[in-house]
Scaffold this motif. Sequence first.
Motif, mmCIF file in Angstrom:
data_model
loop_
_atom_site.group_PDB
_atom_site.id
_atom_site.type_symbol
_atom_site.label_atom_id
_atom_site.label_comp_id
_atom_site.label_asym_id
_atom_site.label_seq_id
_atom_site.Cartn_x
_atom_site.Cartn_y
_atom_site.Cartn_z
ATOM 1 N N MET A 1 0.860 -1.204 0.000
ATOM 2 C CA MET A 1 0.000 0.000 0.000
ATOM 3 C C MET A 1 0.887 1.242 0.000
ATOM 4 S SD MET A 1 -2.999 0.852 2.727
ATOM 5 C CE MET A 1 -3.851 -0.711 2.690
ATOM 6 N N PRO A 2 0.743 2.143 -0.962
ATOM 7 C CA PRO A 2 1.653 3.304 -0.989
ATOM 8 C C PRO A 2 1.370 4.270 0.168
ATOM 9 C CG PRO A 2 -0.019 3.489 -2.704
ATOM 10 C CD PRO A 2 -0.240 2.170 -2.030
ATOM 11 N N VAL A 3 2.405 4.966 0.573
ATOM 12 C CA VAL A 3 2.260 5.963 1.636
ATOM 13 C C VAL A 3 1.841 7.275 0.989
ATOM 14 C CG1 VAL A 3 3.499 7.203 3.443
ATOM 15 C CG2 VAL A 3 4.086 4.832 2.934
ATOM 16 N N PRO A 4 0.837 7.971 1.528
ATOM 17 C CA PRO A 4 0.451 9.256 0.927
ATOM 18 C C PRO A 4 1.560 10.278 1.103
ATOM 19 C CG PRO A 4 -0.707 8.908 2.998
ATOM 20 C CD PRO A 4 0.057 7.647 2.716
ATOM 21 N N PRO A 5 1.546 11.354 0.297
ATOM 22 C CA PRO A 5 2.603 12.351 0.434
ATOM 23 C C PRO A 5 2.650 12.875 1.860
ATOM 24 C CG PRO A 5 0.986 12.954 -1.271
ATOM 25 C CD PRO A 5 0.526 11.689 -0.662
ATOM 26 N N SER A 6 3.853 13.219 2.299
ATOM 27 C CA SER A 6 4.042 13.686 3.671
ATOM 28 C C SER A 6 3.117 14.873 3.942
ATOM 29 C CB SER A 6 5.494 14.075 3.835
ATOM 30 O OG SER A 6 5.834 14.010 5.172
ATOM 31 N N PRO A 7 2.392 14.847 5.053
ATOM 32 C CA PRO A 7 1.429 15.922 5.321
ATOM 33 C C PRO A 7 2.135 17.223 5.704
ATOM 34 C CG PRO A 7 1.585 14.444 7.193
ATOM 35 C CD PRO A 7 2.437 13.845 6.123
ATOM 36 N N PRO A 8 1.435 18.358 5.601
ATOM 37 C CA PRO A 8 2.054 19.625 6.015
ATOM 38 C C PRO A 8 2.385 19.610 7.507
ATOM 39 C CG PRO A 8 -0.028 20.001 4.870
ATOM 40 C CD PRO A 8 0.073 18.541 5.107
ATOM 41 N N VAL A 9 3.369 20.432 7.887
ATOM 42 C CA VAL A 9 3.734 20.563 9.299
ATOM 43 C C VAL A 9 2.534 21.119 10.056
ATOM 44 C CG1 VAL A 9 5.337 21.639 10.929
ATOM 45 C CG2 VAL A 9 6.109 21.062 8.646
ATOM 46 N N ASN A 10 2.255 20.547 11.204
ATOM 47 C CA ASN A 10 1.220 21.086 12.086
ATOM 48 C C ASN A 10 -0.194 20.967 11.503
ATOM 49 O OD1 ASN A 10 1.086 21.920 14.613
ATOM 50 N ND2 ASN A 10 1.880 23.982 14.288
ATOM 51 N N GLN A 11 -0.380 20.077 10.565
ATOM 52 C CA GLN A 11 -1.723 19.940 9.986
ATOM 53 C C GLN A 11 -2.720 19.499 11.057
ATOM 54 O OE1 GLN A 11 -2.057 16.877 7.025
ATOM 55 N NE2 GLN A 11 -3.812 17.832 6.041
ATOM 56 N N PHE A 12 -2.245 18.645 11.981
ATOM 57 C CA PHE A 12 -3.114 18.153 13.057
ATOM 58 C C PHE A 12 -2.414 18.464 14.371
ATOM 59 C CE2 PHE A 12 -3.718 15.142 9.444
ATOM 60 C CZ PHE A 12 -4.947 15.629 9.038
ATOM 61 N N GLU A 13 -2.412 19.725 14.727
ATOM 62 C CA GLU A 13 -1.615 20.218 15.838
ATOM 63 C C GLU A 13 -1.828 19.381 17.096
ATOM 64 O OE1 GLU A 13 -2.275 24.356 16.555
ATOM 65 O OE2 GLU A 13 -0.985 24.297 18.348
ATOM 66 N N GLY A 14 -0.717 19.072 17.768
ATOM 67 C CA GLY A 14 -0.816 18.352 19.044
ATOM 68 C C GLY A 14 -0.787 16.851 18.899
ATOM 69 N N GLY A 15 -0.728 16.345 17.689
ATOM 70 C CA GLY A 15 -0.639 14.896 17.510
ATOM 71 C C GLY A 15 -1.416 14.447 16.305
ATOM 72 N N SER A 16 -0.990 13.323 15.747
ATOM 73 C CA SER A 16 -1.696 12.847 14.563
ATOM 74 C C SER A 16 -1.607 11.335 14.483
ATOM 75 C CB SER A 16 -1.104 13.470 13.307
ATOM 76 O OG SER A 16 0.135 12.859 13.050
ATOM 77 N N VAL A 17 -2.501 10.765 13.694
ATOM 78 C CA VAL A 17 -2.549 9.323 13.527
ATOM 79 C C VAL A 17 -2.441 8.997 12.041
ATOM 80 C CG1 VAL A 17 -5.084 9.313 13.467
ATOM 81 C CG2 VAL A 17 -3.890 7.254 14.144
ATOM 82 N N PHE A 18 -1.870 7.844 11.744
ATOM 83 C CA PHE A 18 -1.863 7.319 10.384
ATOM 84 C C PHE A 18 -2.680 6.029 10.425
ATOM 85 C CE2 PHE A 18 -0.309 4.496 7.098
ATOM 86 C CZ PHE A 18 -0.272 5.313 5.982
ATOM 87 N N LEU A 19 -3.792 6.023 9.711
ATOM 88 C CA LEU A 19 -4.730 4.908 9.827
ATOM 89 C C LEU A 19 -5.392 4.705 8.470
ATOM 90 C CD1 LEU A 19 -6.278 3.115 11.999
ATOM 91 C CD2 LEU A 19 -7.868 5.005 12.198
ATOM 92 N N SER A 79 6.918 -1.340 3.720
ATOM 93 C CA SER A 79 8.340 -1.680 3.856
ATOM 94 C C SER A 79 8.901 -0.872 5.024
ATOM 95 C CB SER A 79 9.080 -1.298 2.580
ATOM 96 O OG SER A 79 9.073 0.119 2.452
ATOM 97 N N ARG A 80 10.131 -1.179 5.368
ATOM 98 C CA ARG A 80 10.808 -0.450 6.435
ATOM 99 C C ARG A 80 10.946 1.047 6.081
ATOM 100 N NH1 ARG A 80 14.591 -2.066 10.335
ATOM 101 N NH2 ARG A 80 15.961 -0.350 10.792
ATOM 102 N N ALA A 81 11.280 1.324 4.809
ATOM 103 C CA ALA A 81 11.441 2.723 4.396
ATOM 104 C C ALA A 81 10.091 3.446 4.476
ATOM 105 C CB ALA A 81 11.987 2.782 2.973
ATOM 106 N N GLU A 82 9.006 2.744 4.110
ATOM 107 C CA GLU A 82 7.674 3.370 4.182
ATOM 108 C C GLU A 82 7.250 3.573 5.637
ATOM 109 O OE1 GLU A 82 5.839 1.664 -0.022
ATOM 110 O OE2 GLU A 82 5.752 0.429 1.776
ATOM 111 N N LEU A 83 7.578 2.610 6.484
ATOM 112 C CA LEU A 83 7.231 2.765 7.916
ATOM 113 C C LEU A 83 7.922 4.014 8.477
ATOM 114 C CD1 LEU A 83 6.012 1.805 10.616
ATOM 115 C CD2 LEU A 83 8.053 0.378 10.942
#
Length: 306
Positions: A1-19, A79-83
């Motif tokens: 499963m491909p990883v989406p592009p890296s999100p902007p800094v502070n998009q989800f201020e205070g913490g975020s989840v990848f799900l 993969s490890r690089a994607e993780l």
Amino acid sequence: MPVPPSPPVNQFEGGSVFLDGAFAPLSEAKISMFDWGFTRSDVTYDVATAWQGSFFRLDAHMDRFFRSLQKMHLAIPYSRAELREILHGCVRAGGLQDAYVAMVCTRGVPPRGARDPRQAQNRFYAYALPYVWIASREKQLAGIDLHVSERIRIAPESVDPTVKNYHWMDLVQSMFDAYDRGRDTSCVVDAQGHIMEGPGFNVFAVKDGVVHTADRGVLEGISRRTALELCAHFGIPVRVAPLPVARLREADEVFLTSSGGGVLPIAKLDGVPLKAFPGPVTTRLHDGYWALHDDPAYRDPVSYAP
Ligand SMILES: Cc1ncc(COP(=O)(O)O)c(C=O)c1O
């Protein structure tokens, strides 16, 4: 499963989840109540940390996570690089500098009525929160009072403790043992009365300049490894062997190791002050632990740049 592009800094201020293949705010993190991770503790996880904008020993945490997945017959679609990219993304999206970063794989939900774990689709998620200490700063300064519980840690022959796991009923009940006695936290023993570990930490004793810690029945903590490597570096003798409760009680110094705070000195055992708090060996290892955070060999700077 491909990883989406890296999100902007502070998009989800205070913490975020990848799900489910996307980054989201923590409040959107959900798992099914039928997931075996929840109903059967059929899950493995790891927790890395970031400090002042850099991961600390991230490779060691990812190695342990992939080893645990294999031992548990679990798999993630990355993969490890994607993780690595996902974990960096969680810290970045949360706008965090000092972070607690978890990677979790649950068995998932088997088809209705199925009892065969092979039929479940494993589920992976990761999240980053502000750094979590196993004891508050005030408590660390006042001095942690550790209760040695008589509760026996689930046997390593039953649940492999080198797989980071959610089998915490013994550990959580030992915390209540501690609170009932007015202590701050706890550790548990094995059936032969050797010290095992506590809720989120490994336990060390220092006696006559020698550092002692359990050789088996415990999670091989990354901070435990760091403390042992620092001992080798400083020429401090170590004994990694069964640690009887009596040896802990007669120790000059006791300390805990955890990714939630590094090397943490203990002031009292069941209300009895230790000879030294914080003792010289503990202080050396504590300072060494934090100094390593500046060592490029252990740092993996978070990719905040767009
Ligand atoms: C049961 C247990 N032992 C020890 C540790 C310490 O491991 P580490 O140093 O990798 O954080 C943990 C960490 O959460 C743990 O859950």
